[in-house]
Design a protein around this motif. Sequence first.
Motif, short mmCIF file in Angstrom:
data_model
loop_
_atom_site.label_atom_id
_atom_site.label_comp_id
_atom_site.label_asym_id
_atom_site.label_seq_id
_atom_site.Cartn_x
_atom_site.Cartn_y
_atom_site.Cartn_z
N THR A 54 -22.35 -1.34 -31.88
CA THR A 54 -23.34 -0.38 -30.32
C THR A 54 -23.75 1.10 -31.17
OG1 THR A 54 -21.52 -0.57 -28.35
CG2 THR A 54 -23.03 0.90 -28.56
N ASP A 55 -22.95 1.72 -31.86
CA ASP A 55 -23.27 3.11 -32.69
C ASP A 55 -24.51 2.56 -33.31
OD1 ASP A 55 -20.65 3.71 -32.38
OD2 ASP A 55 -20.19 3.56 -34.57
N THR A 56 -25.23 1.93 -33.52
CA THR A 56 -27.00 2.13 -34.15
C THR A 56 -28.00 1.90 -32.91
OG1 THR A 56 -27.42 -1.07 -33.90
CG2 THR A 56 -25.92 0.17 -35.62
N ILE A 57 -27.09 1.58 -31.63
CA ILE A 57 -28.33 2.00 -30.71
C ILE A 57 -27.83 2.89 -29.34
CG2 ILE A 57 -28.80 1.35 -27.95
CD1 ILE A 57 -27.25 -1.65 -29.54
N VAL A 58 -26.62 4.01 -29.57
CA VAL A 58 -26.94 4.68 -29.39
C VAL A 58 -26.11 5.84 -29.76
CG1 VAL A 58 -27.04 4.64 -26.71
CG2 VAL A 58 -24.57 4.45 -28.04
N ASP A 59 -26.50 7.20 -29.70
CA ASP A 59 -25.50 8.00 -30.71
C ASP A 59 -23.93 8.38 -30.73
OD1 ASP A 59 -25.18 10.11 -32.82
OD2 ASP A 59 -25.12 11.87 -31.40
N LYS B 197 -14.48 -17.40 -31.86
CA LYS B 197 -14.89 -18.60 -31.57
C LYS B 197 -13.70 -19.10 -30.01
CE LYS B 197 -11.21 -19.79 -34.27
NZ LYS B 197 -10.53 -18.61 -34.97
N LYS B 198 -15.14 -19.63 -29.68
CA LYS B 198 -14.65 -20.41 -28.41
C LYS B 198 -13.81 -21.47 -28.72
CE LYS B 198 -18.04 -20.15 -24.83
NZ LYS B 198 -19.00 -21.07 -24.20
N ILE B 199 -12.62 -21.87 -27.65
CA ILE B 199 -11.81 -22.03 -27.91
C ILE B 199 -12.04 -23.73 -27.37
CG2 ILE B 199 -9.00 -23.47 -27.20
CD1 ILE B 199 -8.58 -20.56 -27.18
N ALA B 200 -12.75 -23.75 -25.86
CA ALA B 200 -13.46 -24.76 -25.59
C ALA B 200 -14.84 -24.43 -24.94
CB ALA B 200 -12.25 -25.39 -24.35
N GLU B 201 -15.73 -25.50 -24.80
CA GLU B 201 -17.10 -24.29 -24.11
C GLU B 201 -17.41 -24.26 -23.14
OE1 GLU B 201 -20.74 -23.87 -25.03
OE2 GLU B 201 -19.29 -25.29 -26.46
N SER B 202 -16.08 -24.65 -22.28
CA SER B 202 -16.33 -23.96 -20.63
C SER B 202 -15.31 -22.50 -20.18
CB SER B 202 -15.16 -24.91 -20.17
OG SER B 202 -14.03 -25.21 -20.73
N ASP B 203 -15.39 -22.47 -21.83
CA ASP B 203 -14.76 -20.78 -21.63
C ASP B 203 -15.58 -19.46 -21.00
OD1 ASP B 203 -12.15 -22.06 -23.11
OD2 ASP B 203 -12.39 -20.75 -24.95
N PHE B 204 -15.21 -19.08 -20.17
CA PHE B 204 -16.32 -17.94 -19.96
C PHE B 204 -15.96 -16.79 -21.04
CE2 PHE B 204 -17.50 -13.72 -17.70
CZ PHE B 204 -18.05 -14.43 -16.89
N VAL B 205 -17.43 -16.14 -21.17
CA VAL B 205 -17.13 -15.47 -22.97
C VAL B 205 -18.37 -13.25 -22.24
CG1 VAL B 205 -18.25 -14.05 -24.79
CG2 VAL B 205 -17.49 -17.14 -24.19
N ILE B 206 -17.63 -13.03 -21.91
CA ILE B 206 -17.66 -11.48 -21.71
C ILE B 206 -18.17 -10.00 -22.63
CG2 ILE B 206 -15.51 -10.61 -20.94
CD1 ILE B 206 -17.16 -9.35 -18.57
N GLY B 207 -19.56 -9.76 -22.70
CA GLY B 207 -18.68 -8.46 -24.49
C GLY B 207 -19.08 -7.50 -23.26
N CYS B 208 -19.86 -6.49 -25.06
CA CYS B 208 -19.51 -4.83 -23.98
C CYS B 208 -21.15 -4.47 -24.39
CB CYS B 208 -18.19 -4.29 -24.72
SG CYS B 208 -16.77 -5.04 -24.70
N ASN B 209 -21.45 -3.42 -23.61
CA ASN B 209 -22.79 -2.83 -24.13
C ASN B 209 -23.20 -4.09 -24.22
OD1 ASN B 209 -22.00 -0.20 -23.26
ND2 ASN B 209 -20.69 -0.72 -25.00
N LYS B 210 -24.03 -3.91 -25.34
CA LYS B 210 -25.31 -5.39 -26.14
C LYS B 210 -23.87 -6.66 -26.78
CE LYS B 210 -29.48 -5.88 -27.85
NZ LYS B 210 -29.27 -7.39 -28.45
N PRO B 211 -24.18 -7.36 -26.26
CA PRO B 211 -23.42 -8.60 -27.13
C PRO B 211 -23.91 -9.22 -28.28
CG PRO B 211 -23.72 -8.49 -24.88
CD PRO B 211 -24.42 -8.03 -25.36
N ASN B 212 -22.62 -8.95 -29.38
CA ASN B 212 -23.90 -9.15 -30.71
C ASN B 212 -24.27 -10.76 -30.85
OD1 ASN B 212 -23.55 -7.52 -32.06
ND2 ASN B 212 -21.78 -7.21 -31.55
N THR B 213 -23.66 -11.81 -29.85
CA THR B 213 -24.00 -13.22 -29.79
C THR B 213 -24.00 -13.71 -27.54
OG1 THR B 213 -23.03 -15.34 -30.02
CG2 THR B 213 -21.49 -13.42 -29.23
N ASP B 214 -24.18 -14.44 -27.82
CA ASP B 214 -23.96 -15.41 -26.78
C ASP B 214 -22.75 -15.30 -25.75
OD1 ASP B 214 -27.04 -15.80 -27.02
OD2 ASP B 214 -26.81 -17.67 -27.01
N VAL B 215 -23.51 -14.75 -24.39
CA VAL B 215 -22.31 -14.04 -23.11
C VAL B 215 -22.65 -14.82 -21.92
CG1 VAL B 215 -21.30 -12.39 -24.53
CG2 VAL B 215 -23.20 -11.59 -23.48
#
Length: 176
Positions: free
Chosen positions: A131-136, A16-34
Amino acid sequence: MRAHVLGNGESWVHFKKIAESDFVIGCNKPNTDVDATVIVDLRFFYRLLDRIEPLVLSCPIITNEKCKKQFQAKNRNTDKIILKEVYSPPIKFKAISSAHIAALWLIENDYDEIHIWGCDSLKTNNMNSTTDTIVDPYYKNDNNQIILKVINNWKENWDMIVKEYPNSSLIFHNEE
Protein backbone atom coordinates in the motif's frame (compact mmCIF):
# COMPACT_ATOMS: atom_id res chain seq x y z
CA MET A 1 -15.53 -22.59 7.68
CA ARG A 2 -12.11 -21.55 6.45
CA ALA A 3 -10.95 -18.12 5.28
CA HIS A 4 -7.77 -16.20 4.54
CA VAL A 5 -6.79 -12.61 5.35
CA LEU A 6 -4.27 -11.14 2.91
CA GLY A 7 -2.29 -8.32 4.48
CA ASN A 8 0.03 -6.20 2.38
CA GLY A 9 3.36 -7.23 3.88
CA GLU A 10 5.92 -8.88 1.63
CA SER A 11 5.02 -12.43 2.71
CA TRP A 12 1.56 -12.19 1.11
CA VAL A 13 3.20 -13.79 -1.96
CA HIS A 14 3.25 -17.14 -0.12
CA PHE A 15 -0.55 -17.19 0.06
CA LYS A 16 -2.33 -20.24 -1.27
CA LYS A 17 -5.89 -21.42 -0.81
CA ILE A 18 -6.35 -24.77 0.83
CA ALA A 19 -9.64 -25.40 -0.99
CA GLU A 20 -11.33 -23.55 -3.83
CA SER A 21 -14.26 -22.76 -1.53
CA ASP A 22 -12.08 -20.78 0.94
CA PHE A 23 -13.21 -17.17 1.44
CA VAL A 24 -10.41 -14.65 0.83
CA ILE A 25 -10.45 -11.11 2.19
CA GLY A 26 -7.83 -8.52 1.32
CA CYS A 27 -6.63 -5.31 2.91
CA ASN A 28 -6.87 -2.01 1.03
CA LYS A 29 -5.96 -2.81 -2.59
CA PRO A 30 -5.41 -6.57 -2.68
CA ASN A 31 -2.52 -7.95 -4.67
CA THR A 32 -4.59 -10.82 -6.06
CA ASP A 33 -8.23 -11.78 -6.56
CA VAL A 34 -10.26 -11.72 -3.35
CA ASP A 35 -13.90 -12.07 -2.34
CA ALA A 36 -13.87 -8.72 -0.48
CA THR A 37 -11.42 -6.20 0.93
CA VAL A 38 -11.27 -4.12 4.10
CA ILE A 39 -10.51 -0.41 3.88
CA VAL A 40 -10.43 1.67 7.07
CA ASP A 41 -7.62 4.07 6.13
CA LEU A 42 -9.18 7.37 5.00
CA ARG A 43 -6.08 8.29 2.97
CA PHE A 44 -6.48 5.11 0.94
CA PHE A 45 -10.22 5.66 0.60
CA TYR A 46 -9.58 9.16 -0.80
CA ARG A 47 -7.44 7.56 -3.54
CA LEU A 48 -10.43 5.43 -4.51
CA LEU A 49 -12.57 8.55 -4.81
CA ASP A 50 -9.97 10.60 -6.70
CA ARG A 51 -11.52 12.30 -9.75
CA ILE A 52 -8.36 12.33 -11.86
CA GLU A 53 -6.73 9.00 -11.13
CA PRO A 54 -9.10 6.77 -9.18
CA LEU A 55 -8.13 3.31 -8.07
CA VAL A 56 -10.40 0.59 -9.35
CA LEU A 57 -11.27 -2.38 -7.18
CA SER A 58 -13.07 -5.40 -8.55
CA CYS A 59 -14.39 -6.65 -5.21
CA PRO A 60 -16.82 -5.43 -2.53
CA ILE A 61 -15.46 -3.28 0.32
CA ILE A 62 -15.95 -3.71 4.04
CA THR A 63 -15.31 -0.39 5.75
CA ASN A 64 -16.08 1.69 8.82
CA GLU A 65 -18.63 4.45 9.33
CA LYS A 66 -16.06 7.23 8.81
CA CYS A 67 -15.09 5.96 5.34
CA LYS A 68 -18.73 5.36 4.42
CA LYS A 69 -19.55 8.99 5.23
CA GLN A 70 -16.70 10.19 3.01
CA PHE A 71 -17.88 7.89 0.26
CA GLN A 72 -21.38 9.36 0.45
CA ALA A 73 -20.14 12.96 0.77
CA LYS A 74 -17.68 12.81 -2.11
CA ASN A 75 -19.98 10.77 -4.36
CA ARG A 76 -17.14 10.20 -6.80
CA ASN A 77 -16.53 7.11 -8.89
CA THR A 78 -19.31 5.40 -7.00
CA ASP A 79 -20.10 3.28 -10.01
CA LYS A 80 -16.68 1.65 -9.57
CA ILE A 81 -17.02 0.98 -5.84
CA ILE A 82 -19.29 -1.55 -4.16
CA LEU A 83 -19.69 -1.14 -0.41
CA LYS A 84 -20.40 -4.60 0.95
CA GLU A 85 -20.85 -3.65 4.58
CA VAL A 86 -20.08 -1.05 7.22
CA TYR A 87 -18.52 -2.86 10.14
CA SER A 88 -17.55 -1.79 13.66
CA PRO A 89 -15.41 -4.23 15.61
CA PRO A 90 -16.81 -5.37 18.97
CA ILE A 91 -13.49 -4.65 20.72
CA LYS A 92 -11.87 -1.21 21.04
CA PHE A 93 -8.22 -1.06 20.03
CA LYS A 94 -5.44 1.54 20.36
CA ALA A 95 -4.42 1.16 16.73
CA ILE A 96 -6.10 -1.19 14.32
CA SER A 97 -5.17 -2.44 10.89
CA SER A 98 -7.33 -3.64 8.04
CA ALA A 99 -6.10 -7.17 8.76
CA HIS A 100 -7.45 -7.01 12.34
CA ILE A 101 -10.81 -5.78 11.05
CA ALA A 102 -10.85 -8.55 8.42
CA ALA A 103 -10.15 -11.25 11.02
CA LEU A 104 -12.85 -9.93 13.37
CA TRP A 105 -15.37 -9.68 10.52
CA LEU A 106 -14.62 -13.27 9.56
CA ILE A 107 -14.98 -14.49 13.15
CA GLU A 108 -18.32 -12.73 13.50
CA ASN A 109 -19.43 -14.33 10.24
CA ASP A 110 -18.76 -17.83 11.60
CA TYR A 111 -15.36 -18.55 10.05
CA ASP A 112 -13.49 -20.65 12.59
CA GLU A 113 -10.21 -21.31 10.74
CA ILE A 114 -8.55 -18.09 9.62
CA HIS A 115 -5.18 -17.99 7.90
CA ILE A 116 -3.37 -14.65 8.14
CA TRP A 117 -0.86 -13.79 5.39
CA GLY A 118 1.27 -10.70 4.82
CA CYS A 119 1.27 -9.39 8.41
CA ASP A 120 5.06 -9.42 8.63
CA SER A 121 5.30 -6.88 11.45
CA LEU A 122 4.34 -9.67 13.86
CA LYS A 123 7.74 -11.27 13.43
CA THR A 124 10.06 -8.71 11.85
CA ASN A 125 9.18 -5.25 13.23
CA ASN A 126 8.91 -4.31 9.55
CA MET A 127 5.94 -2.27 8.30
CA ASN A 128 6.76 -2.40 4.59
CA SER A 129 3.53 -2.68 2.65
CA THR A 130 2.42 -2.81 -0.95
CA THR A 131 0.00 0.00 0.00
CA ASP A 132 3.00 2.33 0.48
CA THR A 133 3.17 2.81 -3.29
CA ILE A 134 -0.44 4.06 -3.33
CA VAL A 135 -0.60 6.34 -0.29
CA ASP A 136 2.24 8.17 1.42
CA PRO A 137 3.45 6.17 4.42
CA TYR A 138 4.04 9.47 6.27
CA TYR A 139 4.52 7.99 9.73
CA LYS A 140 7.11 5.53 8.45
CA ASN A 141 9.40 8.40 7.46
CA ASP A 142 9.54 9.69 11.02
CA ASN A 143 11.17 8.48 14.12
CA ASN A 144 11.47 4.71 14.46
CA GLN A 145 9.76 4.88 17.87
CA ILE A 146 6.42 5.64 16.19
CA ILE A 147 6.74 2.58 13.98
CA LEU A 148 7.63 0.36 16.93
CA LYS A 149 4.69 1.73 18.93
CA VAL A 150 2.25 0.95 16.10
CA ILE A 151 3.75 -2.52 15.62
CA ASN A 152 3.52 -3.25 19.36
CA ASN A 153 -0.13 -2.12 19.36
CA TRP A 154 -0.83 -4.40 16.40
CA LYS A 155 0.81 -7.34 18.20
CA GLU A 156 -1.28 -6.64 21.32
CA ASN A 157 -4.40 -6.54 19.12
CA TRP A 158 -3.65 -9.98 17.66
CA ASP A 159 -3.06 -11.34 21.18
CA MET A 160 -6.37 -9.84 22.31
CA ILE A 161 -8.26 -11.33 19.35
CA VAL A 162 -6.79 -14.78 20.00
CA LYS A 163 -7.68 -14.49 23.71
CA GLU A 164 -11.22 -13.14 23.13
CA TYR A 165 -12.11 -15.76 20.50
CA PRO A 166 -10.63 -19.07 21.68
CA ASN A 167 -12.99 -21.07 19.42
CA SER A 168 -11.51 -19.46 16.33
CA SER A 169 -8.20 -20.71 15.07
CA LEU A 170 -5.93 -17.96 13.72
CA ILE A 171 -2.97 -19.36 11.80
CA PHE A 172 -0.25 -16.82 11.01
CA HIS A 173 1.94 -17.21 7.94
CA ASN A 174 4.64 -14.54 8.09
CA GLU A 175 8.25 -13.90 7.26
CA GLU A 176 10.64 -14.70 10.09
